[in-house]
Motif scaffolding. Structure first.
Motif, short mmCIF file in Angstrom:
data_model
loop_
_atom_site.label_atom_id
_atom_site.label_comp_id
_atom_site.label_asym_id
_atom_site.label_seq_id
_atom_site.Cartn_x
_atom_site.Cartn_y
_atom_site.Cartn_z
N GLY A 221 3.15 63.12 -13.85
CA GLY A 221 3.68 64.02 -12.67
C GLY A 221 2.46 65.02 -12.10
O GLY A 221 2.49 65.18 -10.86
N ASP A 222 1.78 65.68 -12.91
CA ASP A 222 0.59 66.44 -12.27
C ASP A 222 -0.22 65.55 -11.21
O ASP A 222 -0.40 65.93 -10.44
CB ASP A 222 -0.18 66.87 -13.44
CG ASP A 222 0.47 67.91 -14.30
OD1 ASP A 222 1.53 68.77 -13.71
OD2 ASP A 222 0.41 68.26 -15.46
N MET A 223 -0.42 64.30 -12.01
CA MET A 223 -1.45 63.35 -11.12
C MET A 223 -0.85 63.15 -9.77
O MET A 223 -1.34 62.84 -8.73
CB MET A 223 -1.82 62.17 -12.12
CG MET A 223 -2.61 62.30 -13.30
SD MET A 223 -2.74 61.00 -14.43
CE MET A 223 -3.71 59.86 -13.49
N ILE A 224 0.42 62.85 -9.78
CA ILE A 224 1.00 62.40 -8.47
C ILE A 224 1.24 63.46 -7.38
O ILE A 224 0.94 63.19 -6.50
CB ILE A 224 2.47 61.94 -8.69
CG1 ILE A 224 2.61 60.54 -9.37
CG2 ILE A 224 3.41 61.82 -7.40
CD1 ILE A 224 1.94 59.36 -8.74
N LEU A 225 1.43 64.72 -7.95
CA LEU A 225 1.30 65.81 -7.14
C LEU A 225 -0.27 65.89 -6.58
O LEU A 225 -0.19 66.15 -5.23
CB LEU A 225 1.71 67.13 -8.14
CG LEU A 225 1.68 68.49 -7.18
CD1 LEU A 225 2.63 68.53 -6.00
CD2 LEU A 225 1.94 69.63 -8.17
N LYS A 226 -1.14 65.90 -7.45
CA LYS A 226 -2.43 66.05 -7.02
C LYS A 226 -2.62 64.76 -5.63
O LYS A 226 -3.41 65.37 -4.80
CB LYS A 226 -3.44 65.38 -8.08
CG LYS A 226 -4.97 65.39 -7.38
CD LYS A 226 -5.54 66.56 -7.00
CE LYS A 226 -7.03 66.59 -6.73
NZ LYS A 226 -7.47 65.55 -5.69
N ASP A 227 -2.24 63.75 -6.03
CA ASP A 227 -2.34 62.38 -4.76
C ASP A 227 -1.77 62.93 -3.56
O ASP A 227 -2.28 62.76 -2.30
CB ASP A 227 -1.84 61.12 -5.56
CG ASP A 227 -2.67 60.78 -6.55
OD1 ASP A 227 -3.64 61.06 -6.65
OD2 ASP A 227 -2.02 59.91 -7.31
N LEU A 228 -0.55 63.58 -3.98
CA LEU A 228 0.48 64.03 -2.61
C LEU A 228 -0.36 65.12 -1.79
O LEU A 228 -0.45 65.03 -0.73
CB LEU A 228 1.55 64.64 -3.16
CG LEU A 228 2.67 63.38 -3.60
CD1 LEU A 228 3.83 64.37 -4.16
CD2 LEU A 228 3.19 62.50 -2.51
N ILE A 229 -1.02 66.06 -2.46
CA ILE A 229 -1.64 67.06 -2.03
C ILE A 229 -3.16 66.49 -1.29
O ILE A 229 -3.25 66.85 -0.06
CB ILE A 229 -2.19 68.16 -3.16
CG1 ILE A 229 -0.87 68.90 -3.71
CG2 ILE A 229 -3.07 69.24 -2.37
CD1 ILE A 229 -1.33 69.84 -4.83
N ASN A 230 -3.77 65.73 -1.91
CA ASN A 230 -5.02 64.99 -1.04
C ASN A 230 -4.82 64.20 0.08
O ASN A 230 -5.73 64.05 0.82
CB ASN A 230 -5.71 64.36 -2.19
CG ASN A 230 -6.56 65.36 -3.31
OD1 ASN A 230 -6.68 66.32 -2.95
ND2 ASN A 230 -7.04 64.58 -4.28
N ALA A 231 -3.53 63.57 0.11
CA ALA A 231 -3.06 62.87 1.32
C ALA A 231 -2.33 63.64 2.56
O ALA A 231 -2.10 62.98 3.31
CB ALA A 231 -2.04 61.70 0.76
N ASN A 232 -2.29 64.89 2.17
CA ASN A 232 -1.86 65.84 3.12
C ASN A 232 -0.47 65.47 3.26
O ASN A 232 -0.02 65.56 4.65
CB ASN A 232 -2.57 65.72 4.36
CG ASN A 232 -4.06 66.45 4.42
OD1 ASN A 232 -4.27 67.20 3.64
ND2 ASN A 232 -5.09 65.70 4.81
N VAL A 233 0.38 65.35 2.40
CA VAL A 233 1.61 64.81 2.44
C VAL A 233 2.27 66.39 2.41
O VAL A 233 1.91 67.32 1.69
CB VAL A 233 2.46 64.37 1.21
CG1 VAL A 233 3.81 64.41 1.64
CG2 VAL A 233 1.77 63.04 1.09
#
Length: 408
Positions: A221-233
């Motif tokens: 879950g932490d990794m997905i949140l990081k990906d969402l942040i980096n993709a500017n979601v």
């Protein structure tokens, strides 16, 4: 017997058990006629064997007596009074005193009632079904048909992903199915983004929708949140499954509680910073740890690779698993031992005797807890939809995804 007459006694000298019993029989004989002679009552089964226990204290004797009685209450009381009248044991003065008359039937009834309460409590906990859960379970199969494909990436999504003013972003297809089971149709999955969030999700988040990131309660879950942040979601709120749990395995009540406890995204970030671990470094650390672990596995794999050949008939069963939220446990010869719901797979595996489970194929996430249990049961292969946050990989268990086995 109905009652037990219990008496304490003291004797001013050293005597033995036969002396005490002889004194009782001798000094109560014919007090109330032959009808109440203790030997006669024993012969007729109205009194049981008299139990005597003694101990010597400084040349004197102390002890207690138990006399089982099948007489009625009045007659039993009379027996107790007769024994209390004994004044000598052998040549020594003695004193007998009634301690209690135990109602054997009352004690038995009390035990029965207490046991009945215990059974009822256990039965209520195990069998008291939530009708909503039952309905959702029955309708679970048709919910799968409600999944649509969203965007050019053909992402799993709920049918209301376009129309609902709120959007729930989750990780995978199994999460979508479970949310549909409980009526949440405004969903889209990023499909285990692997560091890259699909462009269609980024664009959808920038619409006028309120966006909720509903994440597993583990490192994944932490990794997905990081990906969402980096993709500017654009994220408005963050909801998390309980620690160590996956969204796909939550019940309706647990989903509702997790969503009711969601917090604004800015507040979530602030909370992480206040605990001295910001989201960015924390997730970067998780990614680094995962990469290091992966590197170790790549190096060790040639030495520890387990060669496993899956029969073609079993392959056909495996191809039917995606989207069912079910799993199959096989024995050494690939005969199915159990077919279970994903959320029950751990509890079911715990009940299986060591050596009777060799292969596990299921439509869910491979977790650390499952791997540790599988290793303890001598399972050789575990195949799931994806691999969760694994801190330590057991050496004797091979791990694959369904994509590895049947293709994307």
């Amino acid at each position: 017997m109905k009652y037990i007459v219990k008496l304490n006694f003291e004797v001013d000298g050293s005597v033995d058990k036969p002396d005490v019993i002889g004194a009782i029989f001798g000094q109560t004989e014919n007090l109330f006629g032959q009808e109440f002679d203790l030997r006669e009552l024993q012969d007729k089964g109205r009194l049981g064997r008299i139990i005597v226990d003694i101990k010597n204290k400084g040349g004197k004797i102390e002890g207690y007596i138990e006399i089982p009685s099948n007489l009625d209450r009045v007659e039993t009381v009379l027996i107790a009074s007769m024994v209390e009248s004994v004044e000598k044991v052998g040549p020594y003065n003695a004193k007998f005193e009634l301690k209690e008359i135990e109602d054997v039937r009352a004690e038995k009834l009390k035990k029965i009632i207490d046991r009945a309460k215990e059974i009822l409590t256990t039965w209520t906990k195990e069998k008291n079904l939530d009708i909503k859960e039952v309905i959702n379970e029955i309708s679970g199969a048709v919910k799968t048909g409600e999944i649509i494909e969203f965007g050019p990436e053909r992402l799993p999504a709920g049918p209301d992903v376009y129309s609902d003013p709120n959007l729930i972003i989750v990780e995978g297809r199994a999460d979508i199915i479970n949310l549909l089971r409980y009526g949440y149709k405004n969903t889209v999955a990023v499909e285990g983004a692997s560091g890259k969030i699909p462009h269609s999700v980024v664009e959808l988040s920038k619409s006028k929708k309120t966006v909720i990131a509903f994440l597993d309660g583990d490192h994944g879950g932490d990794m997905i949140l990081k990906d969402l942040i980096n993709a500017n979601v654009k994220i408005d709120f963050v909801a998390r499954a309980p620690v160590g749990r996956e969204v796909e395995e939550l019940t309706g009540k647990e989903i509702a509680k997790s969503l009711s406890n969601m917090v604004p995204f800015s507040q979530y970030l602030k909370k992480q910073q206040e605990s001295t671990i910001s989201v960015q470094p924390r997730v970067e650390s998780v990614i680094t740890e995962a990469k290091e672990q992966q590197a170790v596995q790549v190096i060790e794999q040639p030495r520890k690779e387990i060669e496993i050949k899956i029969p073609s008939t079993v392959m056909e069963e495996i191809k039917k698993l995606p989207g069912t939220l079910e799993g199959i446990i096989f024995d050494e010869t690939w005969n199915p031992v159990e077919r279970v719901q994903v959320r029950d797979i751990i509890s079911k595996l715990e009940t299986i005797t060591n050596g009777n489970a060799s292969f596990i194929i299921f439509d869910g996430v491979i977790t650390q807890r499952l791997l540790e249990l599988a290793a303890s049961k001598n399972v050789k292969l575990v195949v799931g939809v994806r691999i969760g946050g694994i801190n330590k990989k057991p050496e004797n268990v091979k791990i694959l995804t369904l994509a590895d086995v049947i293709g994307p």
